[in-house]
Design a protein around this motif. Structure first.
Motif, PDB file in Angstrom:
ATOM      1  N   UNK A  80       0.766  -1.232   0.000  1.00  0.00           N
ATOM      2  CA  UNK A  80       0.000   0.000   0.000  1.00  0.00           C
ATOM      3  C   UNK A  80       0.800   1.285   0.000  1.00  0.00           C
ATOM      4  N   UNK A  81       1.713   1.468   0.964  1.00  0.00           N
ATOM      5  CA  UNK A  81       2.491   2.693   1.006  1.00  0.00           C
ATOM      6  C   UNK A  81       3.400   2.783  -0.212  1.00  0.00           C
ATOM      7  N   UNK A  82       3.965   1.668  -0.620  1.00  0.00           N
ATOM      8  CA  UNK A  82       4.840   1.653  -1.791  1.00  0.00           C
ATOM      9  C   UNK A  82       4.102   2.131  -3.034  1.00  0.00           C
ATOM     10  N   UNK A  83       2.885   1.652  -3.225  1.00  0.00           N
ATOM     11  CA  UNK A  83       2.102   2.068  -4.391  1.00  0.00           C
ATOM     12  C   UNK A  83       1.789   3.558  -4.320  1.00  0.00           C
ATOM     13  N   UNK A  84       1.393   4.043  -3.142  1.00  0.00           N
ATOM     14  CA  UNK A  84       1.142   5.472  -2.981  1.00  0.00           C
ATOM     15  C   UNK A  84       2.397   6.282  -3.323  1.00  0.00           C
ATOM     16  N   UNK A  85       3.548   5.832  -2.849  1.00  0.00           N
ATOM     17  CA  UNK A  85       4.799   6.546  -3.096  1.00  0.00           C
ATOM     18  C   UNK A  85       5.148   6.555  -4.584  1.00  0.00           C
ATOM     19  N   UNK A  86       4.890   5.443  -5.268  1.00  0.00           N
ATOM     20  CA  UNK A  86       5.119   5.387  -6.716  1.00  0.00           C
ATOM     21  C   UNK A  86       4.224   6.385  -7.439  1.00  0.00           C
ATOM     22  N   UNK A  87       2.946   6.393  -7.095  1.00  0.00           N
ATOM     23  CA  UNK A  87       2.003   7.315  -7.737  1.00  0.00           C
ATOM     24  C   UNK A  87       2.439   8.759  -7.536  1.00  0.00           C
ATOM     25  N   UNK A  88       2.877   9.090  -6.318  1.00  0.00           N
ATOM     26  CA  UNK A  88       3.346  10.446  -6.047  1.00  0.00           C
ATOM     27  C   UNK A  88       4.640  10.748  -6.797  1.00  0.00           C
ATOM     28  N   UNK A  89       5.538   9.768  -6.865  1.00  0.00           N
ATOM     29  CA  UNK A  89       6.791   9.948  -7.595  1.00  0.00           C
ATOM     30  C   UNK A  89       6.537  10.228  -9.065  1.00  0.00           C
ATOM     31  N   UNK A  90       5.518   9.589  -9.623  1.00  0.00           N
ATOM     32  CA  UNK A  90       5.167   9.796 -11.030  1.00  0.00           C
ATOM     33  C   UNK A  90       4.355  11.066 -11.248  1.00  0.00           C
ATOM     34  N   UNK A  91       3.999  11.754 -10.172  1.00  0.00           N
ATOM     35  CA  UNK A  91       3.323  13.034 -10.293  1.00  0.00           C
ATOM     36  C   UNK A  91       1.819  12.989 -10.251  1.00  0.00           C
ATOM     37  N   UNK A  92       1.235  11.862  -9.882  1.00  0.00           N
ATOM     38  CA  UNK A  92      -0.223  11.755  -9.812  1.00  0.00           C
ATOM     39  C   UNK A  92      -0.771  12.569  -8.650  1.00  0.00           C
ATOM     40  N   UNK A  93      -2.003  13.010  -8.783  1.00  0.00           N
ATOM     41  CA  UNK A  93      -2.695  13.706  -7.700  1.00  0.00           C
ATOM     42  C   UNK A  93      -3.367  12.653  -6.820  1.00  0.00           C
ATOM     43  N   UNK A  94      -2.755  12.350  -5.696  1.00  0.00           N
ATOM     44  CA  UNK A  94      -3.270  11.307  -4.810  1.00  0.00           C
ATOM     45  C   UNK A  94      -4.089  11.881  -3.652  1.00  0.00           C
ATOM     46  N   UNK A  95      -4.502  13.141  -3.774  1.00  0.00           N
ATOM     47  CA  UNK A  95      -5.202  13.797  -2.668  1.00  0.00           C
ATOM     48  C   UNK A  95      -6.536  13.132  -2.347  1.00  0.00           C
ATOM     49  N   UNK A  96      -7.145  12.452  -3.317  1.00  0.00           N
ATOM     50  CA  UNK A  96      -8.415  11.775  -3.060  1.00  0.00           C
ATOM     51  C   UNK A  96      -8.232  10.463  -2.302  1.00  0.00           C
ATOM     52  N   UNK A  97      -7.010   9.961  -2.245  1.00  0.00           N
ATOM     53  CA  UNK A  97      -6.739   8.672  -1.607  1.00  0.00           C
ATOM     54  C   UNK A  97      -6.405   8.883  -0.132  1.00  0.00           C
ATOM     55  N   UNK A  98      -7.326   9.486   0.590  1.00  0.00           N
ATOM     56  CA  UNK A  98      -7.067   9.871   1.974  1.00  0.00           C
ATOM     57  C   UNK A  98      -6.881   8.676   2.901  1.00  0.00           C
ATOM     58  N   UNK A  99      -7.347   7.517   2.507  1.00  0.00           N
ATOM     59  CA  UNK A  99      -7.187   6.325   3.344  1.00  0.00           C
ATOM     60  C   UNK A  99      -6.266   5.300   2.705  1.00  0.00           C
ATOM     61  N   UNK A 100      -5.547   5.682   1.657  1.00  0.00           N
ATOM     62  CA  UNK A 100      -4.571   4.786   1.069  1.00  0.00           C
ATOM     63  C   UNK A 100      -5.106   3.902  -0.032  1.00  0.00           C
ATOM     64  N   UNK A 101      -4.413   2.790  -0.264  1.00  0.00           N
ATOM     65  CA  UNK A 101      -4.738   1.843  -1.330  1.00  0.00           C
ATOM     66  C   UNK A 101      -5.382   0.608  -0.711  1.00  0.00           C
ATOM     67  N   UNK A 102      -6.491   0.177  -1.275  1.00  0.00           N
ATOM     68  CA  UNK A 102      -7.224  -0.961  -0.730  1.00  0.00           C
ATOM     69  C   UNK A 102      -6.597  -2.289  -1.150  1.00  0.00           C
ATOM     70  N   UNK A 103      -6.789  -3.308  -0.324  1.00  0.00           N
ATOM     71  CA  UNK A 103      -6.282  -4.637  -0.664  1.00  0.00           C
ATOM     72  C   UNK A 103      -6.808  -5.092  -2.022  1.00  0.00           C
ATOM     73  N   UNK A 104      -5.898  -5.576  -2.877  1.00  0.00           N
ATOM     74  CA  UNK A 104      -6.190  -6.113  -4.208  1.00  0.00           C
ATOM     75  C   UNK A 104      -6.698  -5.063  -5.195  1.00  0.00           C
ATOM     76  N   UNK A 105      -6.586  -3.768  -4.843  1.00  0.00           N
ATOM     77  CA  UNK A 105      -6.962  -2.698  -5.774  1.00  0.00           C
ATOM     78  C   UNK A 105      -5.866  -2.501  -6.813  1.00  0.00           C
ATOM     79  N   UNK A 106      -6.280  -2.121  -8.021  1.00  0.00           N
ATOM     80  CA  UNK A 106      -5.370  -1.951  -9.152  1.00  0.00           C
ATOM     81  C   UNK A 106      -5.188  -0.475  -9.484  1.00  0.00           C
ATOM     82  N   UNK A 107      -3.951  -0.074  -9.702  1.00  0.00           N
ATOM     83  CA  UNK A 107      -3.637   1.234 -10.271  1.00  0.00           C
ATOM     84  C   UNK A 107      -2.960   0.969 -11.615  1.00  0.00           C
ATOM     85  N   UNK A 108      -3.552   1.482 -12.690  1.00  0.00           N
ATOM     86  CA  UNK A 108      -3.039   1.185 -14.036  1.00  0.00           C
ATOM     87  C   UNK A 108      -2.088   2.282 -14.499  1.00  0.00           C
TER      88      UNK A 108
END
Length: 268
Positions: free
Chosen positions: A216-244
């Motif tokens: 979860x934290x790793x995926x969030x960090x990747x998304x932020x590193x790539x410049x995505x707006x993760x402000x809507x993900x206030x509770x993080x990444x859900x189990x088995x959720x996909x980010x394409x």
């Protein structure tokens, strides 16, 4: 399966840090899938200019998630619901006719279990490649500790309620421990480097879809590193959720984040 939703909340101080942390380290309901499209440069010399689609997925729920303990470089097997989510993920991807040319996971049991179960539902014959750079952030001496214990220890060092501030506080509270604790920037850099290598290698093979299972934290960090707006993900990444993520000509595009639709479709 019902879609799980939460209200979008403002992040401020220790209370918000606790909410963010409770999902990042453990499992909790979160907001429905957010969408974003942005680009950042990846490797320049990527061989052929074929498109590579990365399905970056969080592992299923684990025993340590269930018991509310820190799970970074520590590991535990999937719970029954975690197994079901991994299987449903594979079935949902199959229903959507998504076929994978290659598959990678972090090197721990929870990641490899998740990807193996999903690939089994897809009829994928090869074994996923394990890459330690895709593992979760290290919490140092706080590995295996309870959430309450960690919040008490890091509170004096907190300067904000976002993941960067929380991990920075853990690093400070970790002190001179021989067990390393990582910053948000460090985990983002190492995981993004792994994805650059994976995507560039697949591009040279003609492109295609790649399944990648991380944390979860790793995926969030990747998304932020790539410049995505993760402000809507206030509770993080859900189990088995996909980010394409799409990689082409050395450039990344984040197409979607935290998408549970494949799991939900696979459960029907």
């Amino acid at each position: 399966m019902k879609s799980r939703r939460t209200l979008r909340v403002a992040i401020a101080g220790i209370a918000a840090a606790a909410m963010l942390f409770s999902f990042s380290a453990f499992s909790a309901p979160i907001a429905e899938s957010a969408k974003a499209t942005i680009t950042r440069a990846g490797n320049e010399n990527n061989g052929k200019n074929a498109e590579v689609d990365i399905y970056l997925t969080r592992h299923g729920k684990t025993w340590l998630n269930e018991t509310g303990r820190m799970q970074g470089w520590s590991d535990s097997p999937l719970t029954e619901s975690g197994v079901l989510d991994a299987e449903h993920l594979g079935r949902g991807l199959a229903k959507a006719d998504v076929k994978f040319k290659s598959a990678y996971s972090a090197d721990m049991l929870r990641h490899f279990q998740t990807i193996s179960l999903a690939l089994g539902e897809l009829g994928y014959k090869d074994e996923a490649v394990r890459d330690e750079r895709l593992r979760e952030v290290s919490f140092g001496k706080f590995e295996g500790a309870t959430q309450a214990e960690v919040l008490t220890a890091v509170k004096p060092y907190l300067t904000g309620g976002d993941p960067k501030a929380f991990l920075a506080a853990i690093v400070k509270a970790n002190g001179t421990s021989a067990l390393p604790a990582e910053t948000y920037q460090q985990v983002g850099a190492r995981a993004t480097a792994a994805l650059n290598d994976i995507a560039a290698a697949q591009a040279k093979k003609g492109g295609g879809n790649v399944l990648v299972v991380s944390s979860g934290i790793t995926i969030m960090a990747v998304l932020d590193t790539l410049g995505a707006d993760t402000s809507s993900l206030t509770a993080g990444i859900e189990n088995a959720a996909v980010s394409k993520l799409v990689y082409k000509n050395g450039t990344w595009t984040v197409v979607s984040m935290n998408d549970k639709s494949y799991v939900e479709a696979g459960a029907e």
